[in-house]
Motif scaffolding. Structure first.
Motif, PDB file in Angstrom:
ATOM      1  N   ALA A  26       0.826  -1.218   0.000  1.00 15.18           N
ATOM      2  CA  ALA A  26       0.000   0.000   0.000  1.00 15.18           C
ATOM      3  C   ALA A  26       0.854   1.259   0.000  1.00 15.18           C
ATOM      4  CB  ALA A  26      -0.918   0.007   1.215  1.00 15.18           C
ATOM      5  N   ALA A  27       2.158   1.148   0.311  1.00 17.80           N
ATOM      6  CA  ALA A  27       3.061   2.300   0.349  1.00 17.80           C
ATOM      7  C   ALA A  27       3.928   2.321  -0.900  1.00 17.80           C
ATOM      8  CB  ALA A  27       3.959   2.221   1.581  1.00 17.80           C
ATOM      9  N   ILE A  28       4.418   3.507  -1.251  1.00 18.34           N
ATOM     10  CA  ILE A  28       5.407   3.549  -2.324  1.00 18.34           C
ATOM     11  C   ILE A  28       6.637   2.781  -1.861  1.00 18.34           C
ATOM     12  CG2 ILE A  28       4.587   5.797  -3.153  1.00 18.34           C
ATOM     13  CD1 ILE A  28       7.168   7.013  -2.000  1.00 18.34           C
ATOM     14  N   ASP A  29       7.375   2.250  -2.795  1.00 18.09           N
ATOM     15  CA  ASP A  29       8.542   1.420  -2.469  1.00 18.09           C
ATOM     16  C   ASP A  29       9.719   2.324  -2.108  1.00 18.09           C
ATOM     17  OD1 ASP A  29      10.551  -0.405  -2.226  1.00 18.09           O
ATOM     18  OD2 ASP A  29      10.236  -1.337  -4.190  1.00 18.09           O
ATOM     19  N   LEU A  30      10.106   2.329  -0.834  1.00 18.09           N
ATOM     20  CA  LEU A  30      11.210   3.183  -0.401  1.00 18.09           C
ATOM     21  C   LEU A  30      12.540   2.745  -1.005  1.00 18.09           C
ATOM     22  CD1 LEU A  30      10.425   3.863   3.377  1.00 18.09           C
ATOM     23  CD2 LEU A  30       9.776   5.180   1.344  1.00 18.09           C
ATOM     24  N   ASP A  31      12.590   1.533  -1.536  1.00 23.10           N
ATOM     25  CA  ASP A  31      13.818   1.094  -2.214  1.00 23.10           C
ATOM     26  C   ASP A  31      13.975   1.758  -3.579  1.00 23.10           C
ATOM     27  OD1 ASP A  31      14.523  -0.594  -0.134  1.00 23.10           O
ATOM     28  OD2 ASP A  31      13.506  -2.337  -1.008  1.00 23.10           O
ATOM     29  N   ARG A  32      12.895   2.363  -4.096  1.00 29.08           N
ATOM     30  CA  ARG A  32      12.935   2.965  -5.427  1.00 29.08           C
ATOM     31  C   ARG A  32      13.195   4.467  -5.393  1.00 29.08           C
ATOM     32  NH1 ARG A  32      10.415   0.593  -9.623  1.00 29.08           N
ATOM     33  NH2 ARG A  32      11.601   2.178 -10.754  1.00 29.08           N
ATOM     34  N   ILE A  33      13.029   5.106  -4.240  1.00 30.11           N
ATOM     35  CA  ILE A  33      13.197   6.555  -4.210  1.00 30.11           C
ATOM     36  C   ILE A  33      14.676   6.926  -4.238  1.00 30.11           C
ATOM     37  CG2 ILE A  33      11.040   6.820  -2.934  1.00 30.11           C
ATOM     38  CD1 ILE A  33      12.705   7.512  -0.465  1.00 30.11           C
ATOM     39  N   ALA A  34      14.943   8.165  -4.673  1.00 29.88           N
ATOM     40  CA  ALA A  34      16.325   8.653  -4.731  1.00 29.88           C
ATOM     41  C   ALA A  34      16.948   8.612  -3.342  1.00 29.88           C
ATOM     42  CB  ALA A  34      16.345  10.081  -5.282  1.00 29.88           C
ATOM     43  N   ARG A  35      18.274   8.421  -3.312  1.00 28.23           N
ATOM     44  CA  ARG A  35      18.956   8.322  -2.031  1.00 28.23           C
ATOM     45  C   ARG A  35      20.384   8.823  -2.137  1.00 28.23           C
ATOM     46  NH1 ARG A  35      17.987   3.227   0.035  1.00 28.23           N
ATOM     47  NH2 ARG A  35      16.039   3.459  -1.104  1.00 28.23           N
ATOM     48  N   CYS A  36      20.946   9.201  -1.001  1.00 25.75           N
ATOM     49  CA  CYS A  36      22.347   9.614  -0.961  1.00 25.75           C
ATOM     50  C   CYS A  36      23.242   8.385  -1.105  1.00 25.75           C
ATOM     51  CB  CYS A  36      22.660  10.332   0.349  1.00 25.75           C
ATOM     52  SG  CYS A  36      21.879  11.951   0.503  1.00 25.75           S
ATOM     53  N   SER A  37      24.441   8.595  -1.609  1.00 28.92           N
ATOM     54  CA  SER A  37      25.403   7.502  -1.744  1.00 28.92           C
ATOM     55  C   SER A  37      26.021   7.179  -0.381  1.00 28.92           C
ATOM     56  CB  SER A  37      26.505   7.900  -2.718  1.00 28.92           C
ATOM     57  OG  SER A  37      27.303   8.943  -2.156  1.00 28.92           O
ATOM     58  N   ALA A  94      19.632   6.940   5.103  1.00 28.91           N
ATOM     59  CA  ALA A  94      18.970   6.012   4.190  1.00 28.91           C
ATOM     60  C   ALA A  94      17.612   5.649   4.773  1.00 28.91           C
ATOM     61  CB  ALA A  94      19.817   4.760   4.008  1.00 28.91           C
ATOM     62  N   PRO A  95      16.566   5.535   3.951  1.00 32.84           N
ATOM     63  CA  PRO A  95      15.246   5.162   4.482  1.00 32.84           C
ATOM     64  C   PRO A  95      15.270   3.765   5.086  1.00 32.84           C
ATOM     65  CG  PRO A  95      15.258   5.111   2.081  1.00 32.84           C
ATOM     66  CD  PRO A  95      16.549   5.720   2.491  1.00 32.84           C
ATOM     67  N   ASP A  96      14.548   3.582   6.174  1.00 33.54           N
ATOM     68  CA  ASP A  96      14.487   2.310   6.882  1.00 33.54           C
ATOM     69  C   ASP A  96      13.030   1.848   6.923  1.00 33.54           C
ATOM     70  OD1 ASP A  96      14.458   0.190   8.683  1.00 33.54           O
ATOM     71  OD2 ASP A  96      15.905   1.114  10.038  1.00 33.54           O
ATOM     72  N   LYS A  97      12.750   0.760   6.251  1.00 34.17           N
ATOM     73  CA  LYS A  97      11.368   0.285   6.148  1.00 34.17           C
ATOM     74  C   LYS A  97      10.790  -0.210   7.467  1.00 34.17           C
ATOM     75  CE  LYS A  97      11.325  -1.130   1.282  1.00 34.17           C
ATOM     76  NZ  LYS A  97      11.060  -2.255   0.361  1.00 34.17           N
ATOM     77  N   SER A  98      11.664  -0.469   8.434  1.00 32.17           N
ATOM     78  CA  SER A  98      11.168  -0.978   9.713  1.00 32.17           C
ATOM     79  C   SER A  98      10.802   0.130  10.694  1.00 32.17           C
ATOM     80  CB  SER A  98      12.222  -1.881  10.360  1.00 32.17           C
ATOM     81  OG  SER A  98      13.371  -1.127  10.760  1.00 32.17           O
ATOM     82  N   GLU A  99      11.173   1.372  10.392  1.00 29.49           N
ATOM     83  CA  GLU A  99      10.929   2.500  11.286  1.00 29.49           C
ATOM     84  C   GLU A  99       9.544   3.112  11.033  1.00 29.49           C
ATOM     85  OE1 GLU A  99      12.614   3.844  13.700  1.00 29.49           O
ATOM     86  OE2 GLU A  99      14.671   3.098  13.534  1.00 29.49           O
ATOM     87  N   PRO A 107       5.510   8.984   2.136  1.00 27.88           N
ATOM     88  CA  PRO A 107       6.072   9.618   3.331  1.00 27.88           C
ATOM     89  C   PRO A 107       5.752  11.112   3.372  1.00 27.88           C
ATOM     90  CG  PRO A 107       7.659   8.106   2.397  1.00 27.88           C
ATOM     91  CD  PRO A 107       6.529   8.204   1.402  1.00 27.88           C
ATOM     92  N   THR A 108       5.312  11.588   4.519  1.00 28.77           N
ATOM     93  CA  THR A 108       4.908  12.987   4.662  1.00 28.77           C
ATOM     94  C   THR A 108       6.047  13.942   4.360  1.00 28.77           C
ATOM     95  OG1 THR A 108       3.195  12.406   6.252  1.00 28.77           O
ATOM     96  CG2 THR A 108       4.006  14.669   6.320  1.00 28.77           C
ATOM     97  N   VAL A 109       7.276  13.539   4.628  1.00 22.80           N
ATOM     98  CA  VAL A 109       8.418  14.409   4.338  1.00 22.80           C
ATOM     99  C   VAL A 109       8.538  14.680   2.846  1.00 22.80           C
ATOM    100  CG1 VAL A 109      10.139  12.558   4.073  1.00 22.80           C
ATOM    101  CG2 VAL A 109      10.854  14.813   4.922  1.00 22.80           C
ATOM    102  N   MET A 110       7.905  13.846   2.010  1.00 20.38           N
ATOM    103  CA  MET A 110       7.929  14.018   0.564  1.00 20.38           C
ATOM    104  C   MET A 110       6.726  14.791   0.047  1.00 20.38           C
ATOM    105  SD  MET A 110       9.215  10.170  -0.543  1.00 20.38           S
ATOM    106  CE  MET A 110       9.582  10.591  -2.247  1.00 20.38           C
ATOM    107  N   THR A 111       5.770  15.095   0.926  1.00 17.71           N
ATOM    108  CA  THR A 111       4.524  15.711   0.457  1.00 17.71           C
ATOM    109  C   THR A 111       4.260  17.098   1.025  1.00 17.71           C
ATOM    110  OG1 THR A 111       3.201  14.679   2.235  1.00 17.71           O
ATOM    111  CG2 THR A 111       3.441  13.449   0.165  1.00 17.71           C
ATOM    112  N   HIS A 112       4.824  17.427   2.178  1.00 17.75           N
ATOM    113  CA  HIS A 112       4.510  18.690   2.842  1.00 17.75           C
ATOM    114  C   HIS A 112       5.765  19.488   3.194  1.00 17.75           C
ATOM    115  CE1 HIS A 112       0.644  16.663   3.339  1.00 17.75           C
ATOM    116  NE2 HIS A 112       0.116  17.829   3.674  1.00 17.75           N
ATOM    117  N   LEU A 113       5.599  20.795   3.259  1.00 16.44           N
ATOM    118  CA  LEU A 113       6.653  21.673   3.761  1.00 16.44           C
ATOM    119  C   LEU A 113       6.445  21.917   5.251  1.00 16.44           C
ATOM    120  CD1 LEU A 113       6.865  24.357   0.913  1.00 16.44           C
ATOM    121  CD2 LEU A 113       8.358  22.373   1.268  1.00 16.44           C
TER     122      LEU A 113
END
Length: 447
Positions: free
Chosen positions: A119-130, A143-148, A167-173
């Motif tokens: 039901a959630a977007i796949d956090l493994d697919r979003i952009a991430r820092c190296s 790095a995003p943690d799916k268990s948190e 994730p709300t951090v991706m949708t709101h200011l």
């Protein structure tokens, strides 16, 4: 800025309901003012809307030090050949900003990605820092943690036709992310407002696609084709181009259209010797390349004078975090060579020969974008940010999220260099292979 516009103008009241967004008529904005353009720039009308002190209404809208944002430039800006359209653009952008910050804690679901499952977007697919970025001192991201457990906002998958949590951090200011939510930069990318829902969605998707292009072309220093303007200029560009050619600004346009297949124009303005904006870049994505060129001319008008007022830029570019930091630094005359990869490109394309998809209506354009993203294995998701008072006026505000695309980061220690697309696309498009050590070390100049 000159005094506030006459908001009792009968023409505006009769033709546009957006005046109801302004105070003291019960609206959400404190007013609209005219901004004086830069001397020697194209002669356009510039309007700026103000949201006022939102901290009084939404306690979460505060500075990092906990103080109110009463003097922050919250609101929107608009420029146009037509004064009324400039006013409308500024008010609608103000509405976008407002909706992006207006929320209550109960609007969100608090749980983990693992618990939400499909039901959630796949956090493994979003952009991430190296790994290298995450290891450096001062990197603000993790790095995003799916268990948190984190906050999630309800969205809708345009391709799968189902509910999708984001994730709300991706949708709101001003979401004030907790430590385990700091895997994304809070930014307004992908927010759009319009009276037509489909048009708002198309605009939001186009902005996410635009920022993907901005990020990759700068980080990978892509030598884009320079756009040659047909003569006579198309009607959608003629007015703005005429003003540009009567100005002191030399503006070059580049074809930044990516594999997504939505026309994108990147622009570089040059004024040799200008103390603040000797170089200035911007970008536009949409369906009419001529209109996109015109849009880059318009949108530079309010940005150029603002850059002259930027203060408190860190002395060390590694500490850059604010949106205008990179533009302020690379606008200085001595940084002209930073743009050589563009100005020295030998490739070119006629404006009339650029890709122009056969999609005229909002529904056709939406279907086209969704199909193109699906073909690339990407799932576009839309979040409805419309507040009650905006909905009462018939205005829609939406946020688009497209996992897999590159975000445009102004944070020098967090440029999301671990994202596969940053390396896959340049090779796929014929620009050659790229590794992290070859990434452009200079900060992002887009603001």
């Amino acid at each position: 800025m000159t005094p506030q516009m006459d908001l009792d103008d009968a023409k505006l009241r009769a033709r546009h309901s957006v005046w109801r967004l302004l105070m003291p008529s019960g609206g959400i904005m404190s007013g609209v003012t005219r901004m004086t353009g830069e001397n020697g720039a194209p002669d356009l009308h510039i309007a700026v809307s103000k949201l006022g002190n939102l901290s009084k209404v939404f306690p979460h809208v505060i500075r990092p030090d906990g103080t109110e944002v009463a003097n922050e430039p919250l609101g929107g800006a608009g420029a146009d050949l037509d004064e009324e359209l400039a006013w409308i653009r500024a008010v609608m952008e103000g509405a976008e900003r407002y909706a992006n910050m207006a929320y209550a804690p109960e609007d969100f679901l608090v749980t983990s990605a693992n618990q939400l499952g499909a039901a959630a977007i796949d956090l493994d697919r979003i952009a991430r820092c190296s790994k290298a970025e995450l290891a450096q001192p001062g990197c603000p991201y993790i790095a995003p943690d799916k268990s948190e457990a984190i906050r999630w906002t309800r969205g809708w998958s345009l391709s799968q036709k189902c509910e999708r949590w984001v994730p709300t951090v991706m949708t709101h200011l001003y979401a004030r992310p907790a430590r385990n939510e700091r895997f994304w930069q809070e930014i307004s990318t992908g927010v759009a407002a319009h009276f037509c829902l489909q048009t708002a969605i198309v605009s939001a998707l186009c902005e996410v696609i635009e920022r993907d292009a901005i990020s990759i072309l700068w980080l990978a220093r892509l030598g884009l084709p320079k756009i040659q303007i047909d003569r006579p200029a198309p009607p959608a560009l003629a007015g703005e181009l005429g003003q540009l050619e009567r100005s002191l600004i030399n503006q070059s346009f580049f074809d930044a259209t990516s594999d997504i297949g939505v026309p994108t124009v990147y622009s570089l303005q040059r004024v040799p010797g200008h103390p603040a904006t000797a170089q200035y870049v911007n970008c536009a994505t949409g369906f009419d390349p001529a209109a996109l060129c015109a849009k880059t001319i318009r949108e530079a008008a309010p940005a150029r004078p603002v850059l002259r007022l930027v203060e408190d830029v860190p002395a060390d570019s590694n500490d850059f975090r604010a949106l205008y930091d990179g533009a302020h630094l690379l606008g200085r005359p001595e940084h002209e060579p930073a743009f050589d990869f563009l100005t020295h490109s030998t490739r070119s394309v006629l404006l009339s020969q650029m890709l122009r998809p056969e999609a005229e209506s909002p529904s056709e354009r939406l279907s086209y974008i969704v199909a193109r993203l699906e073909a690339l294995g990407m799932e576009p998701v839309i979040v409805d940010l419309t507040t009650d008072e905006l909905r009462d006026l018939g205005i829609w505000v939406v946020r688009a999220v497209i996992p897999g695309l590159m975000p445009m980061s102004s944070v020098q220690k967090g440029r999301f260099l671990g994202t596969p697309r940053l390396y896959d696309y340049p090779a796929k498009a014929g620009f050659g292979t790229l590794c992290e050590a070859q990434i452009n070390p200079l900060p992002q100049p887009f603001a």
